[in-house]
Design a protein around this motif. Structure first.
Motif, mmCIF file in Angstrom:
data_model
loop_
_atom_site.group_PDB
_atom_site.id
_atom_site.type_symbol
_atom_site.label_atom_id
_atom_site.label_comp_id
_atom_site.label_asym_id
_atom_site.label_seq_id
_atom_site.Cartn_x
_atom_site.Cartn_y
_atom_site.Cartn_z
ATOM 1 N N TYR A 103 0.841 -1.207 0.000
ATOM 2 C CA TYR A 103 0.000 0.000 0.000
ATOM 3 C C TYR A 103 0.878 1.260 0.000
ATOM 4 O O TYR A 103 0.561 2.247 -0.684
ATOM 5 C CB TYR A 103 -0.923 0.020 1.221
ATOM 6 C CG TYR A 103 -2.229 -0.704 1.027
ATOM 7 C CD1 TYR A 103 -3.181 -0.241 0.126
ATOM 8 C CD2 TYR A 103 -2.523 -1.855 1.761
ATOM 9 C CE1 TYR A 103 -4.397 -0.911 -0.040
ATOM 10 C CE2 TYR A 103 -3.725 -2.523 1.595
ATOM 11 C CZ TYR A 103 -4.662 -2.052 0.693
ATOM 12 O OH TYR A 103 -5.852 -2.719 0.518
ATOM 13 N N GLY A 151 0.794 3.715 -3.068
ATOM 14 C CA GLY A 151 0.286 5.048 -2.741
ATOM 15 C C GLY A 151 1.278 6.156 -2.986
ATOM 16 O O GLY A 151 0.890 7.297 -3.252
ATOM 17 N N ARG A 159 -4.419 1.885 -13.346
ATOM 18 C CA ARG A 159 -3.662 3.118 -13.569
ATOM 19 C C ARG A 159 -2.899 3.066 -14.884
ATOM 20 O O ARG A 159 -2.735 4.095 -15.552
ATOM 21 C CB ARG A 159 -2.699 3.350 -12.410
ATOM 22 C CG ARG A 159 -1.808 4.567 -12.587
ATOM 23 C CD ARG A 159 -0.912 4.790 -11.373
ATOM 24 N NE ARG A 159 -1.684 5.188 -10.205
ATOM 25 C CZ ARG A 159 -1.160 5.385 -9.005
ATOM 26 N NH1 ARG A 159 0.131 5.202 -8.810
ATOM 27 N NH2 ARG A 159 -1.916 5.749 -7.997
ATOM 28 N N ASP A 162 -6.943 -7.832 -0.305
ATOM 29 C CA ASP A 162 -6.090 -6.674 -0.542
ATOM 30 C C ASP A 162 -5.076 -6.902 -1.657
ATOM 31 O O ASP A 162 -4.756 -5.987 -2.427
ATOM 32 C CB ASP A 162 -5.364 -6.279 0.748
ATOM 33 C CG ASP A 162 -6.313 -5.944 1.876
ATOM 34 O OD1 ASP A 162 -6.511 -4.757 2.161
ATOM 35 O OD2 ASP A 162 -6.869 -6.881 2.470
ATOM 36 N N LEU A 200 -8.050 1.359 3.774
ATOM 37 C CA LEU A 200 -7.672 1.986 2.512
ATOM 38 C C LEU A 200 -8.097 1.118 1.337
ATOM 39 O O LEU A 200 -8.459 1.628 0.271
ATOM 40 C CB LEU A 200 -6.163 2.219 2.489
ATOM 41 C CG LEU A 200 -5.581 2.926 1.262
ATOM 42 C CD1 LEU A 200 -6.184 4.314 1.107
ATOM 43 C CD2 LEU A 200 -4.066 3.010 1.380
ATOM 44 N N HIS A 258 -13.391 3.176 -5.451
ATOM 45 C CA HIS A 258 -12.875 4.013 -6.531
ATOM 46 C C HIS A 258 -12.704 3.201 -7.812
ATOM 47 O O HIS A 258 -13.078 3.646 -8.904
ATOM 48 C CB HIS A 258 -11.546 4.635 -6.124
ATOM 49 C CG HIS A 258 -10.863 5.377 -7.227
ATOM 50 N ND1 HIS A 258 -11.243 6.632 -7.637
ATOM 51 C CD2 HIS A 258 -9.814 5.023 -8.034
ATOM 52 C CE1 HIS A 258 -10.475 7.032 -8.640
ATOM 53 N NE2 HIS A 258 -9.602 6.068 -8.902
ATOM 54 N N GLY A 259 -12.141 2.001 -7.691
ATOM 55 C CA GLY A 259 -11.899 1.192 -8.880
ATOM 56 C C GLY A 259 -13.180 0.737 -9.547
ATOM 57 O O GLY A 259 -13.327 0.843 -10.780
ATOM 58 N N SER A 294 -11.719 1.849 0.366
ATOM 59 C CA SER A 294 -11.833 3.093 -0.401
ATOM 60 C C SER A 294 -11.373 2.886 -1.838
ATOM 61 O O SER A 294 -12.000 3.376 -2.786
ATOM 62 C CB SER A 294 -10.996 4.199 0.259
ATOM 63 O OG SER A 294 -11.439 4.456 1.569
ATOM 64 N N ARG A 295 -10.282 2.147 -2.017
ATOM 65 C CA ARG A 295 -9.751 1.936 -3.365
ATOM 66 C C ARG A 295 -10.621 0.987 -4.172
ATOM 67 O O ARG A 295 -10.704 1.099 -5.401
ATOM 68 C CB ARG A 295 -8.319 1.432 -3.272
ATOM 69 C CG ARG A 295 -7.402 2.475 -2.659
ATOM 70 C CD ARG A 295 -5.967 2.291 -3.003
ATOM 71 N NE ARG A 295 -5.208 3.479 -2.611
ATOM 72 C CZ ARG A 295 -3.953 3.685 -2.935
ATOM 73 N NH1 ARG A 295 -3.317 2.805 -3.674
ATOM 74 N NH2 ARG A 295 -3.333 4.781 -2.545
ATOM 75 N N GLY A 319 -5.478 -2.238 -8.942
ATOM 76 C CA GLY A 319 -5.301 -0.796 -8.962
ATOM 77 C C GLY A 319 -4.142 -0.369 -9.834
ATOM 78 O O GLY A 319 -4.223 0.624 -10.570
#
Length: 426
Positions: free
Chosen positions: A309, A313, A350, A339, A378, A385-386, A381-382, A346
């Motif tokens: 992470y 990050g 990107r 995770d 976290l 978002h994803g 949250s990701r 993630g």
């Protein structure tokens, strides 16, 4: 010639498992702009910590440190040629030496709020007794679920618990084998209860394992009650040799969190505090060898994920990194936590420039969701978002709706997922 500044942060991290001290991130600035500047350096915490020495030119300096709690400490000092100048940054006292980790992370108020003359109301009507289940849990106790059902931490199961109404106590919905009622430690204040856990379950004040007779699985939870509500607390255990600490705070927390989790790891513990507040640069400074954590995944997969992470990050470009393949290793080797899949997806999202790459990222996000609620907040949250990047995909939209609904019950200020439930049967 030059001078030297020897810096420490005075905080009572003086217990046996913290003998080497924790470190926080700080800066040394020249007050007149002509001296040496040290940015994003590490200062040790502890009453007997060995100071960090930094060479500087003679002159005036401002030394500052930002704690994981967000508190900023600073001091103006003068460095003299050929001399070693001690600089001690002092916090307000922690309410108890036993709670110093919680104080460092900003989960508990200062000494005077517990021991001063002012009266601070404490909600003791329902919060002073456990609401998990009368007869199973005594006042001041919580329930350790060391071997949960594999489906109990999936989104639909957690949402069912969160939305209620429940027909039976939460622990019986979660536990695969018999849960165990564990007492809070005889440390500090009854309004700020502590529970600690080692590699094989609860431990006492001396760190000795409390025999409870049950197995432990790859995911572990604690169910606690406060003011008539229940909380399902994700325990990031086992975490190597470091203990996991849970604070149940009946007083008003500085962050507003009723329940907080700390990893008593002098290196990674403060980094988790920075990370949960979005300070990835500070976390990366503290865990400079985050790649080493990732590569040592078999020794401590949870620390490996924490390192991942931090790496993901703090890396804001699309350039391939030498640690990218290790995210795929986390994804495939530790399927009991979502995770790893999430971090891998993630990175793919990107860097996606083709439909094939975009599809791979989408499938990784779906895989992550289907493996269950992340260990790290976290991650939740990701994940949201994803999944929101695929609004026209019905499968993603359905999963996004569930993830969002659960996030309303999760304290996003905490590093690990804690789900707040409605009042449960007494």
């Amino acid at each position: 010639m030059s001078g030297c500044l020897s810096v420490t942060v005075a905080l009572a991290l003086d217990e046996s498992d913290l003998s080497d001290g924790a470190k926080v991130v700080g800066n040394i600035y020249s007050a007149d702009g002509n001296g040496v500047t040290h940015r994003n350096v590490l200062f040790p915490c502890g009453m007997s910590a060995v100071p960090a020495r930094y060479e500087v030119d003679p002159g005036r300096y401002i030394v500052s440190a930002t704690l994981p709690s967000g508190t900023v400490l600073s001091r103006d000092t003068e460095a003299r040629e050929g001399e070693d100048t001690p600089v001690t940054l002092r916090t307000a006292p922690s309410p108890y030496a036993s709670h110093s980790w919680q104080y460092l992370l900003g989960n508990i108020e200062a000494y005077e709020n517990y021991h001063g003359s002012a009266t601070i109301p404490v909600p003791r009507s329902r919060g002073s007794r456990s609401g998990v289940w009368e007869g199973l849990v005594q006042p001041g106790h919580a329930v350790f679920v060391g071997d949960p059902k594999p489906t109990s931490y999936h989104f639909d199961s957690m949402l069912k618990l969160a939305d209620g109404p429940a027909e039976r106590p939460t622990v019986f919905e979660i536990a695969q084998s018999a849960p165990r009622s564990v007492p809070s430690l005889a440390l500090g204040d009854a309004a700020a209860r502590l529970y600690r856990f080692g590699a094989h379950g609860p431990v006492d004040e001396q760190g000795t394992p409390i025999r409870w007779g049950g197995p432990t699985g790859p995911r572990q939870f604690l169910v606690v009650s406060l003011a008539g509500n229940e909380y399902v607390v994700t325990l990031p255990a086992p975490w190597g040799s470091a203990q996991i600490e849970v604070l149940v705070n009946e007083r008003q927390s500085p962050t507003g969190s009723a329940v907080s989790v700390a990893v008593r790891d002098r290196r990674v513990g403060p980094a988790l505090g920075y990370m949960s507040r979005g300070a990835f640069d500070a976390a990366a400074t503290l865990v400079r060898d985050a790649e080493a954590l990732l590569y040592a995944k078999m020794e401590n997969p949870l620390a490996a994920v924490a390192g991942a992470y931090v790496l993901v990050g703090s890396e804001l470009t699309e350039r391939p990194q030498r640690w990218d393949p290790w995210l795929d290793h986390l994804r495939h080797e530790f399927d009991w936590m979502s995770d790893g899949s999430l971090l891998w997806a993630g990175r793919q999202l990107r860097r996606a420039h083709t439909e094939t790459q975009l599809r791979a990222a989408r499938d990784g996000l779906v895989e992550s969701f289907d493996r269950g609620v992340p260990v790290f907040t976290l991650g939740l949250s990701r994940l949201i978002h994803g999944l929101s990047e695929f609004p026209d995909d019905p499968e993603c939209a359905r999963r996004l709706d569930q993830a969002r609904r659960l996030s309303w019950r999760v304290d996003l200020r905490e590093p690990f997922v804690i789900v707040a439930l409605r009042g449960r049967p007494q």
